[in-house]
Design a protein around this motif. Sequence first.
Motif, PDB file in Angstrom:
ATOM      1  N   TYR A 175      10.958  11.333   2.753  1.00 46.18           N
ATOM      2  CA  TYR A 175      10.850  12.658   2.176  1.00 46.18           C
ATOM      3  C   TYR A 175      11.742  12.819   1.163  1.00 46.18           C
TER       4      TYR A 175
ATOM      5  N   GLU B 191       6.505   9.714   0.684  1.00 47.45           N
ATOM      6  CA  GLU B 191       5.610  10.789   1.096  1.00 47.45           C
ATOM      7  C   GLU B 191       5.267  11.701   0.004  1.00 47.45           C
TER       8      GLU B 191
ATOM      9  N   ARG C 225       4.404   3.323  -2.957  1.00 49.47           N
ATOM     10  CA  ARG C 225       4.045   2.461  -1.673  1.00 49.47           C
ATOM     11  C   ARG C 225       4.569   0.785  -1.791  1.00 49.47           C
TER      12      ARG C 225
ATOM     13  N   TYR D 193      12.329   6.080  10.089  1.00 52.58           N
ATOM     14  CA  TYR D 193      12.054   4.563  10.325  1.00 52.58           C
ATOM     15  C   TYR D 193      11.280   4.346  11.438  1.00 52.58           C
TER      16      TYR D 193
ATOM     17  N   VAL E 244      14.716  10.404   5.884  1.00 57.26           N
ATOM     18  CA  VAL E 244      13.792   9.073   5.862  1.00 57.26           C
ATOM     19  C   VAL E 244      13.510   9.003   7.524  1.00 57.26           C
TER      20      VAL E 244
ATOM     21  N   ALA F 232       9.090   0.228   9.175  1.00 53.23           N
ATOM     22  CA  ALA F 232       8.647   1.069   8.199  1.00 53.23           C
ATOM     23  C   ALA F 232       9.375   2.100   7.836  1.00 53.23           C
TER      24      ALA F 232
ATOM     25  N   ARG G 178       9.430   5.963   5.865  1.00 50.68           N
ATOM     26  CA  ARG G 178       8.889   7.163   5.155  1.00 50.68           C
ATOM     27  C   ARG G 178       9.636   7.939   4.611  1.00 50.68           C
TER      28      ARG G 178
ATOM     29  N   THR H 163       7.226   4.112   1.777  1.00 55.36           N
ATOM     30  CA  THR H 163       6.656   5.083   1.295  1.00 55.36           C
ATOM     31  C   THR H 163       7.370   5.977   0.708  1.00 55.36           C
TER      32      THR H 163
END
Length: 131
Positions: free
Chosen positions: A119, A34, A39, A106, A104, A115, A117, A32
């Motif tokens: 930023y 953020e 996504r 993880y 990021v 995952a 995420r 994703t």
Amino acid sequence: MSTQRQVMQDYLDSLVKRADFTIYFTDDVVATFEGTDQRADGREAAGQLIRYVHEGAFDARPELKSLLVDEGRAAIEADFVGTHTGEFAGLAATGRPVRVPYSVVYDFRDDRISALRIYFPMGFLLEQLTN
């Protein structure tokens, strides 16, 4: 060295070399950006999203500043460095250089990334493309 630290180092090395970094993902990985609706679910979709940003819209690579690894999680701080070479956010390729700091986080499952995420300050990137 922990297995997860090695996975992260190998993953980042593969990303920079444009090798198959998706081998470090679980089948059901979720990536994703953020703060956006971006996504990608699953290994193939996550790989496509990351490749699009690094190879499709930009010819770019991460310049790692720091890597932190804890049990079940990791995080990087890096600069996204490259050239705008393809359509991105409705903007045709400008050929402009970009340098954007990002992070990021993880998650791991069974020593694979489950995952990501990301930023990423999109506003700062768009400023570099339009000003």
